[in-house]
Write an enzyme that holds these catalytic residues in place. Structure first.
Site, PDB file in Angstrom:
ATOM      1  N   HIS A 167     -37.929 -48.256  23.000  1.00 48.59           N
ATOM      2  CA  HIS A 167     -37.466 -47.619  24.245  1.00 48.59           C
ATOM      3  C   HIS A 167     -36.577 -46.410  23.918  1.00 48.59           C
ATOM      4  O   HIS A 167     -35.371 -46.557  23.700  1.00 48.59           O
ATOM      5  CB  HIS A 167     -36.685 -48.661  25.057  1.00 48.59           C
ATOM      6  CG  HIS A 167     -36.412 -48.214  26.464  1.00 48.59           C
ATOM      7  ND1 HIS A 167     -36.013 -49.079  27.439  1.00 48.59           N
ATOM      8  CD2 HIS A 167     -36.471 -47.003  27.059  1.00 48.59           C
ATOM      9  CE1 HIS A 167     -35.840 -48.436  28.571  1.00 48.59           C
ATOM     10  NE2 HIS A 167     -36.102 -47.160  28.364  1.00 48.59           N
ATOM     11  N   ASN A 194     -31.692 -38.725  32.808  1.00 47.07           N
ATOM     12  CA  ASN A 194     -32.758 -38.638  31.795  1.00 47.07           C
ATOM     13  C   ASN A 194     -34.154 -38.624  32.431  1.00 47.07           C
ATOM     14  O   ASN A 194     -35.143 -38.890  31.751  1.00 47.07           O
ATOM     15  CB  ASN A 194     -32.618 -39.755  30.751  1.00 47.07           C
ATOM     16  CG  ASN A 194     -32.561 -41.141  31.380  1.00 47.07           C
ATOM     17  OD1 ASN A 194     -32.896 -41.309  32.550  1.00 47.07           O
ATOM     18  ND2 ASN A 194     -32.150 -42.126  30.611  1.00 47.07           N
ATOM     19  N   ARG A 224     -40.970 -49.561  33.174  1.00 47.75           N
ATOM     20  CA  ARG A 224     -40.433 -50.823  32.662  1.00 47.75           C
ATOM     21  C   ARG A 224     -41.591 -51.695  32.188  1.00 47.75           C
ATOM     22  O   ARG A 224     -42.624 -51.795  32.874  1.00 47.75           O
ATOM     23  CB  ARG A 224     -39.639 -51.587  33.731  1.00 47.75           C
ATOM     24  CG  ARG A 224     -38.251 -51.038  34.010  1.00 47.75           C
ATOM     25  CD  ARG A 224     -37.320 -51.136  32.780  1.00 47.75           C
ATOM     26  NE  ARG A 224     -36.003 -50.563  33.023  1.00 47.75           N
ATOM     27  CZ  ARG A 224     -35.617 -49.342  32.665  1.00 47.75           C
ATOM     28  NH1 ARG A 224     -36.444 -48.519  32.048  1.00 47.75           N
ATOM     29  NH2 ARG A 224     -34.384 -48.926  32.910  1.00 47.75           N
ATOM     30  N   GLN A 241     -36.396 -56.701  25.793  1.00 53.37           N
ATOM     31  CA  GLN A 241     -35.974 -55.747  24.770  1.00 53.37           C
ATOM     32  C   GLN A 241     -34.731 -56.260  24.077  1.00 53.37           C
ATOM     33  O   GLN A 241     -33.802 -56.628  24.786  1.00 53.37           O
ATOM     34  CB  GLN A 241     -35.724 -54.376  25.396  1.00 53.37           C
ATOM     35  CG  GLN A 241     -37.024 -53.752  25.891  1.00 53.37           C
ATOM     36  CD  GLN A 241     -36.869 -52.327  26.413  1.00 53.37           C
ATOM     37  OE1 GLN A 241     -37.835 -51.698  26.774  1.00 53.37           O
ATOM     38  NE2 GLN A 241     -35.664 -51.821  26.479  1.00 53.37           N
TER      39      GLN A 241
HETATM   40  P1  NDP Z   1     -36.329 -42.415  41.390  1.00 48.28           P
HETATM   41  O1  NDP Z   1     -35.452 -43.355  42.120  1.00 48.28           O
HETATM   42  O2  NDP Z   1     -36.146 -40.952  41.554  1.00 48.28           O
HETATM   43  O3  NDP Z   1     -37.859 -42.712  41.699  1.00 48.28           O
HETATM   44  C1  NDP Z   1     -38.385 -43.960  41.833  1.00 48.28           C
HETATM   45  C2  NDP Z   1     -39.544 -43.852  42.794  1.00 48.28           C
HETATM   46  O4  NDP Z   1     -40.264 -45.082  42.778  1.00 48.28           O
HETATM   47  C3  NDP Z   1     -39.114 -43.604  44.219  1.00 48.28           C
HETATM   48  O5  NDP Z   1     -39.838 -42.479  44.708  1.00 48.28           O
HETATM   49  C4  NDP Z   1     -39.512 -44.888  44.910  1.00 48.28           C
HETATM   50  O6  NDP Z   1     -39.963 -44.718  46.213  1.00 48.28           O
HETATM   51  C5  NDP Z   1     -40.702 -45.317  44.099  1.00 48.28           C
HETATM   52  N1  NDP Z   1     -41.075 -46.708  44.309  1.00 48.28           N
HETATM   53  C6  NDP Z   1     -40.283 -47.796  44.365  1.00 48.28           C
HETATM   54  N2  NDP Z   1     -41.021 -48.900  44.578  1.00 48.28           N
HETATM   55  C7  NDP Z   1     -42.303 -48.502  44.652  1.00 48.28           C
HETATM   56  C8  NDP Z   1     -43.526 -49.176  44.873  1.00 48.28           C
HETATM   57  N3  NDP Z   1     -43.561 -50.502  45.067  1.00 48.28           N
HETATM   58  N4  NDP Z   1     -44.677 -48.457  44.896  1.00 48.28           N
HETATM   59  C9  NDP Z   1     -44.639 -47.100  44.742  1.00 48.28           C
HETATM   60  N5  NDP Z   1     -43.495 -46.408  44.520  1.00 48.28           N
HETATM   61  C10 NDP Z   1     -42.349 -47.098  44.478  1.00 48.28           C
HETATM   62  O7  NDP Z   1     -36.178 -42.796  39.841  1.00 48.28           O
HETATM   63  P2  NDP Z   1     -36.652 -42.022  38.542  1.00 48.28           P
HETATM   64  O8  NDP Z   1     -37.929 -41.330  38.825  1.00 48.28           O
HETATM   65  O9  NDP Z   1     -35.539 -41.231  37.958  1.00 48.28           O
HETATM   66  O10 NDP Z   1     -36.883 -43.269  37.572  1.00 48.28           O
HETATM   67  C11 NDP Z   1     -37.898 -44.222  37.858  1.00 48.28           C
HETATM   68  C12 NDP Z   1     -37.816 -45.378  36.883  1.00 48.28           C
HETATM   69  O11 NDP Z   1     -38.138 -44.928  35.561  1.00 48.28           O
HETATM   70  C13 NDP Z   1     -36.423 -45.999  36.743  1.00 48.28           C
HETATM   71  O12 NDP Z   1     -36.149 -46.923  37.756  1.00 48.28           O
HETATM   72  C14 NDP Z   1     -36.526 -46.672  35.393  1.00 48.28           C
HETATM   73  O13 NDP Z   1     -37.088 -47.973  35.522  1.00 48.28           O
HETATM   74  C15 NDP Z   1     -37.515 -45.788  34.623  1.00 48.28           C
HETATM   75  N6  NDP Z   1     -36.823 -44.980  33.611  1.00 48.28           N
HETATM   76  C16 NDP Z   1     -37.180 -45.140  32.301  1.00 48.28           C
HETATM   77  C17 NDP Z   1     -36.509 -44.460  31.314  1.00 48.28           C
HETATM   78  C18 NDP Z   1     -36.900 -44.576  29.870  1.00 48.28           C
HETATM   79  O14 NDP Z   1     -36.116 -44.239  28.997  1.00 48.28           O
HETATM   80  N7  NDP Z   1     -38.105 -45.036  29.568  1.00 48.28           N
HETATM   81  C19 NDP Z   1     -35.353 -43.592  31.624  1.00 48.28           C
HETATM   82  C20 NDP Z   1     -35.168 -43.395  33.045  1.00 48.28           C
HETATM   83  C21 NDP Z   1     -35.831 -44.111  33.978  1.00 48.28           C
HETATM   84  P3  NDP Z   1     -39.034 -44.374  47.447  1.00 48.28           P
HETATM   85  O15 NDP Z   1     -37.669 -44.041  46.906  1.00 48.28           O
HETATM   86  O16 NDP Z   1     -39.778 -43.240  48.038  1.00 48.28           O
HETATM   87  O17 NDP Z   1     -39.028 -45.629  48.237  1.00 48.28           O
END
Ligand code: NDP
Length: 400
Positions: free
Chosen positions: A333, A147, A285, A314
């Site tokens: 959400h 998603n 989140r 939630q």
């Molecule tokens: P990804 O794993 O593709 O991306 C997460 C990114 O966050 C990675 O690039 C990671 O960096 C980066 N990251 C982690 N910690 C930090 C930090 N401290 N500072 C900066 N960047 C950081 O996940 P998605 O993009 O698919 O999803 C991200 C989040 O969105 C999910 O974990 C979830 O919480 C939320 N989400 C919400 C939804 C909703 O319905 N509202 C649905 C889906 C997701 P790197 O890997 O480069 O270390």
């Protein structure tokens, strides 16, 4: 035979739908980075049906019962004597969705003596105490990418809604009015603004790509830098931290997972570094932002608007300050649980279950915890620790 407890949100108030607004879903070949969509051997649901609520059962019952397993589906997850607590004692697998999270705290994990696998039907496994899961040797898996684009679309919608003052203007129509000046007094163009994302993972990068045609200046921060050709193609400015990026942005969108490093990242101090009148969009989140700091910043006009679909806990208590703070565009959400997304994550859960029961490895990109440590996507995107603290407050919604 395994017992599977699946925690899903309630059916619609008017009952499980008999018909839908559309007859089909577009067929996607693969995700933007080339990752394949879920590949279960079969599915027992119609894509486009409501699968994420209790009666939808993620389309799993036929498959699980044919394999001799026991499936228990409930929405009752919080407070004393919740069905989840009554059922979890002998469950091997718990399935939960972030939209209606079954908080798997250390206490619950300790009670769940047979638990081996926690599946997130969606993305974001912060509702599981990952530290406790590692210590117990559980496997935690989610349906990576299912998603991400759904959320990116929602982010773009919310940026435009806030900046252009859509929601109050729509309210004028509902109220029978024609108050142009009231609508226009807070309405701007996005064109020319600076838009920055905290994290440029699957969602963050998709947001950047989608915002590019609006002729904005794009900024990002992430733990790992994007390839130089992507930075060049999108004209991105990289910043080493969120604190360094936010003073440059008119719009900030949060797209990182919740883990100990990001919990309350947007507190009074971080928000004070933002430009006065900036907009903050958080679909990642709720707990990444400090609840009271956000409400204060909207009241003091430090922020011009806040929108998102994620809260903590939630369901959000009825007196949660984000329900009533000024200039917000909050929804429950929902961004990652469109009917389109549900078809993908239901198929992904089925794929994970098939692998588990067949003794085949779960895809690396779906893994968050395995073998006592962060693994796969979890090892890249999360840091060790627990982010479920305070989740017991979710029970207030049921009591109020
Ligand atoms: P990804 O794993 O593709 O991306 C997460 C990114 O966050 C990675 O690039 C990671 O960096 C980066 N990251 C982690 N910690 C930090 C930090 N401290 N500072 C900066 N960047 C950081 O996940 P998605 O993009 O698919 O999803 C991200 C989040 O969105 C999910 O974990 C979830 O919480 C939320 N989400 C919400 C939804 C909703 O319905 N509202 C649905 C889906 C997701 P790197 O890997 O480069 O270390």
């Amino acid at each position: 035979m395994a017992k599977i407890v699946c925690v899903l949100y309630d059916d619609p108030i008017d009952g499980y739908p008999k018909t839908y607004a559309r007859d089909d879903l577009p067929k996607l070949e693969k995700y933007p980075d080339g990752q394949t969509l879920p590949t279960p051997k079969a599915i027992d649901f119609t894509p486009g049906a409501l699968l994420g609520s209790v009666s939808g059962e993620l389309g799993l019952r036929k498959f699980l019962e044919a394999g001799g397993h026991k499936l228990v589906v409930t929405s009752d997850k919080d407070g004393a004597n919740a069905a989840l607590d009554r059922e979890i004692g002998d469950a091997e697998i718990v399935i939960s969705q972030p939209f209606w999270p079954a908080y798997l705290t250390a206490e619950r994990i300790a009670k769940a003596k047979s638990l081996k696998l926690a599946i997130t039907a969606g993305i974001g496994s912060d509702h599981v105490d990952l530290q406790a899961a590692m210590e117990r040797g559980l496997t935690v898996a989610e349906v990576t990418f299912c998603n991400s684009i759904s959320v990116a679309e929602h982010v773009v919608m919310m940026i435009l809604s806030l900046v252009r003052n859509y929601i109050p203007s729509h309210q004028v129509v509902l109220d029978g009015g024609w108050n142009i000046a009231d609508c226009a007094a807070r309405s701007y163009d996005v064109e020319g603004m600076s838009v920055g994302t905290v994290a440029a993972g699957r969602i963050g990068l998709a947001v950047l790509r989608r915002m590019k045609p609006f002729d904005v200046k794009l900024h990002y921060t992430d733990r790992h830098r994007l390839p130089a050709d992507v930075e060049k193609e999108l004209g991105l400015t990289f910043h080493a931290s969120a604190a360094e990026m936010v003073p440059h942005c008119d719009v900030v969108t949060i797209n990182c997972p919740l883990h100990p490093e990001t919990e309350h990242l947007f507190d009074d101090k971080m928000i004070a570094r933002m430009k006065r009148g900036a907009y903050l969009i958080n679909t990642a989140r709720g707990k990444i932002a400090d609840r009271d700091a956000v409400a204060r910043a909207l009241k003091s006009a430090q922020l011009a608007g806040y929108a998102g679909d994620v809260w903590f806990p939630q369901p959000a208590p009825r007196d949660h300050s984000w329900r009533t703070m000024p200039h917000h565009g909050m929804t429950p959400h929902i961004s990652g649980t469109s009917l389109s997304a549900q078809a993908r994550y239901a198929a992904g859960v089925r794929e994970i279950l098939e692998c588990w029961f067949d003794g085949r490895p779960i895809r690396d990109e779906y893994l968050i915890v395995s073998g006592g440590k962060l693994a796969g996507t979890g090892a890249h995107s999360y840091s060790a620790g627990n982010a479920t603290g305070g989740s017991e407050e979710a029970a207030r919604f049921k009591r109020e």
